[in-house]
Design a protein around this motif. Structure first.
Motif, PDB file in Angstrom:
ATOM      1  N   MET A 124      -6.699  20.980  10.858  1.00  0.00           N
ATOM      2  CA  MET A 124      -5.404  21.293  11.417  1.00  0.00           C
ATOM      3  C   MET A 124      -5.553  22.503  12.351  1.00  0.00           C
ATOM      4  SD  MET A 124      -1.917  22.617   9.501  1.00  0.00           S
ATOM      5  CE  MET A 124      -1.741  21.159   8.545  1.00  0.00           C
ATOM      6  N   PRO A 125      -5.285  22.334  13.637  1.00  0.00           N
ATOM      7  CA  PRO A 125      -5.405  23.455  14.578  1.00  0.00           C
ATOM      8  C   PRO A 125      -4.313  24.501  14.355  1.00  0.00           C
ATOM      9  CG  PRO A 125      -5.267  21.347  15.740  1.00  0.00           C
ATOM     10  CD  PRO A 125      -4.990  21.082  14.309  1.00  0.00           C
ATOM     11  N   ASP A 126      -4.697  25.764  14.486  1.00  0.00           N
ATOM     12  CA  ASP A 126      -3.729  26.856  14.501  1.00  0.00           C
ATOM     13  C   ASP A 126      -3.215  26.994  15.921  1.00  0.00           C
ATOM     14  OD1 ASP A 126      -4.060  27.653  11.801  1.00  0.00           O
ATOM     15  OD2 ASP A 126      -5.854  28.783  12.346  1.00  0.00           O
ATOM     16  N   VAL A 127      -1.923  27.113  16.066  1.00  0.00           N
ATOM     17  CA  VAL A 127      -1.318  27.348  17.376  1.00  0.00           C
ATOM     18  C   VAL A 127      -0.544  28.650  17.269  1.00  0.00           C
ATOM     19  CG1 VAL A 127       0.219  26.465  19.160  1.00  0.00           C
ATOM     20  CG2 VAL A 127      -1.136  24.862  17.782  1.00  0.00           C
ATOM     21  N   LEU A 128      -0.994  29.662  18.009  1.00  0.00           N
ATOM     22  CA  LEU A 128      -0.391  30.988  17.936  1.00  0.00           C
ATOM     23  C   LEU A 128       0.320  31.302  19.246  1.00  0.00           C
ATOM     24  CD1 LEU A 128      -3.220  30.955  16.269  1.00  0.00           C
ATOM     25  CD2 LEU A 128      -2.719  33.346  15.972  1.00  0.00           C
ATOM     26  N   PHE A 129       1.584  31.651  19.149  1.00  0.00           N
ATOM     27  CA  PHE A 129       2.378  32.085  20.297  1.00  0.00           C
ATOM     28  C   PHE A 129       2.461  33.607  20.249  1.00  0.00           C
ATOM     29  CE2 PHE A 129       3.431  27.727  20.146  1.00  0.00           C
ATOM     30  CZ  PHE A 129       3.984  27.366  21.368  1.00  0.00           C
ATOM     31  N   TYR A 130       2.010  34.275  21.302  1.00  0.00           N
ATOM     32  CA  TYR A 130       2.075  35.730  21.404  1.00  0.00           C
ATOM     33  C   TYR A 130       3.066  36.101  22.497  1.00  0.00           C
ATOM     34  CZ  TYR A 130      -1.928  36.567  18.354  1.00  0.00           C
ATOM     35  OH  TYR A 130      -2.772  36.647  17.279  1.00  0.00           O
ATOM     36  N   HIS A 131       4.125  36.769  22.103  1.00  0.00           N
ATOM     37  CA  HIS A 131       5.224  37.159  22.984  1.00  0.00           C
ATOM     38  C   HIS A 131       4.998  38.615  23.411  1.00  0.00           C
ATOM     39  CE1 HIS A 131       9.907  37.063  23.416  1.00  0.00           C
ATOM     40  NE2 HIS A 131       9.355  37.751  24.378  1.00  0.00           N
ATOM     41  N   LEU A 132       4.569  38.815  24.663  1.00  0.00           N
ATOM     42  CA  LEU A 132       4.299  40.154  25.171  1.00  0.00           C
ATOM     43  C   LEU A 132       5.598  40.862  25.523  1.00  0.00           C
ATOM     44  CD1 LEU A 132       1.367  39.441  27.652  1.00  0.00           C
ATOM     45  CD2 LEU A 132       1.205  40.292  25.310  1.00  0.00           C
ATOM     46  N   GLU A 133       5.748  42.080  24.992  1.00  0.00           N
ATOM     47  CA  GLU A 133       6.910  42.891  25.347  1.00  0.00           C
ATOM     48  C   GLU A 133       6.539  44.343  25.605  1.00  0.00           C
ATOM     49  OE1 GLU A 133      10.790  40.884  23.521  1.00  0.00           O
ATOM     50  OE2 GLU A 133       9.644  42.031  22.052  1.00  0.00           O
ATOM     51  N   ASN A 134       5.535  44.855  24.924  1.00  0.00           N
ATOM     52  CA  ASN A 134       5.225  46.277  25.022  1.00  0.00           C
ATOM     53  C   ASN A 134       3.856  46.585  25.609  1.00  0.00           C
ATOM     54  OD1 ASN A 134       7.699  47.192  23.787  1.00  0.00           O
ATOM     55  ND2 ASN A 134       6.913  46.328  21.901  1.00  0.00           N
ATOM     56  N   GLN A 135       3.026  45.588  25.781  1.00  0.00           N
ATOM     57  CA  GLN A 135       1.709  45.777  26.362  1.00  0.00           C
ATOM     58  C   GLN A 135       1.440  44.648  27.342  1.00  0.00           C
ATOM     59  OE1 GLN A 135      -0.708  45.724  22.824  1.00  0.00           O
ATOM     60  NE2 GLN A 135      -0.779  47.947  22.732  1.00  0.00           N
ATOM     61  N   PRO A 136       0.703  44.939  28.395  1.00  0.00           N
ATOM     62  CA  PRO A 136       0.408  43.882  29.368  1.00  0.00           C
ATOM     63  C   PRO A 136      -0.708  42.965  28.875  1.00  0.00           C
ATOM     64  CG  PRO A 136      -0.649  45.918  30.044  1.00  0.00           C
ATOM     65  CD  PRO A 136       0.194  46.244  28.820  1.00  0.00           C
ATOM     66  N   LEU A 137      -0.782  41.813  29.486  1.00  0.00           N
ATOM     67  CA  LEU A 137      -1.828  40.841  29.170  1.00  0.00           C
ATOM     68  C   LEU A 137      -3.211  41.469  29.274  1.00  0.00           C
ATOM     69  CD1 LEU A 137      -2.696  37.852  28.664  1.00  0.00           C
ATOM     70  CD2 LEU A 137      -2.749  37.616  31.157  1.00  0.00           C
ATOM     71  N   GLU A 138      -3.420  42.302  30.273  1.00  0.00           N
ATOM     72  CA  GLU A 138      -4.734  42.908  30.503  1.00  0.00           C
ATOM     73  C   GLU A 138      -5.181  43.808  29.357  1.00  0.00           C
ATOM     74  OE1 GLU A 138      -3.120  41.428  34.241  1.00  0.00           O
ATOM     75  OE2 GLU A 138      -2.247  42.688  32.672  1.00  0.00           O
ATOM     76  N   LYS A 139      -4.269  44.262  28.529  1.00  0.00           N
ATOM     77  CA  LYS A 139      -4.626  45.050  27.349  1.00  0.00           C
ATOM     78  C   LYS A 139      -4.793  44.163  26.115  1.00  0.00           C
ATOM     79  CE  LYS A 139      -3.273  49.068  24.662  1.00  0.00           C
ATOM     80  NZ  LYS A 139      -4.544  49.670  24.519  1.00  0.00           N
ATOM     81  N   VAL A 140      -3.957  43.147  25.996  1.00  0.00           N
ATOM     82  CA  VAL A 140      -3.942  42.290  24.808  1.00  0.00           C
ATOM     83  C   VAL A 140      -5.080  41.272  24.820  1.00  0.00           C
ATOM     84  CG1 VAL A 140      -2.589  40.521  23.613  1.00  0.00           C
ATOM     85  CG2 VAL A 140      -1.472  42.598  24.453  1.00  0.00           C
TER      86      VAL A 140
END
Length: 150
Positions: A1-17
């Motif tokens: 069963m694949p894990d599907v993770l949704f990450y909602h950026l609000e306080n850090q940019p993609l380049e950091k996460v």
């Protein structure tokens, strides 16, 4: 069963996460493909992964090279998986349609982009409807920590 993770950026940019998540992926011995919406963003993320920290090296490359099968991390603009990745990241408006063929799907989207939020909701509905997926939603708290919300 694949894990599907949704990450909602609000306080850090993609380049950091993204580099942090990719480090954890490589530490687990997994390979990754990062799918982005354009070649320009792929090149920008490539530069970010080379320079995001002075004391670290994150081996990666841009898809389309003869050494793609050997790369632990590939940045791509299409749906290919030339390095046999276990994990596929979707960033910059690239939207997952299916988790088939992966152990994990990671969809990272900006909470400040209304179109990205709409796309995330549609992807959530589609990927949640497949009972073979384990879907979770993560949101940043004010300190930048990830909190599981669903």
């Amino acid at each position: 069963m694949p894990d599907v993770l949704f990450y909602h950026l609000e306080n850090q940019p993609l380049e950091k996460v993204l580099p942090q998540l990719l480090e954890k992926t490589v530490e687990r011995g997994w390979r990754a493909v990062v799918e982005t919406g354009s070649r320009e963003r792929a090149e920008a993320l490539d530069a970010t992964l080379w320079t995001y920290r002075d004391d670290s090296f994150l081996p990666h490359g841009l898809a389309g090279d003869e050494i793609d099968p050997d790369q632990p991390i590939l940045i791509a603009t299409g749906s290919e998986n030339p390095n046999g990745a276990n994990v596929r990241f979707f960033v910059d408006r690239a939207v997952p349609q299916s988790a088939t063929g992966y152990e994990r799907i990671v969809f990272i989207f900006s909470g400040y982009d209304p179109d990205a939020v709409v796309e995330a909701r549609g992807a959530w509905r589609a990927l949640s409807a497949d009972k073979g997926n384990a879907v979770t939603y993560w949101q940043q708290d004010p300190g930048g920590r990830w909190v599981k919300k669903a």
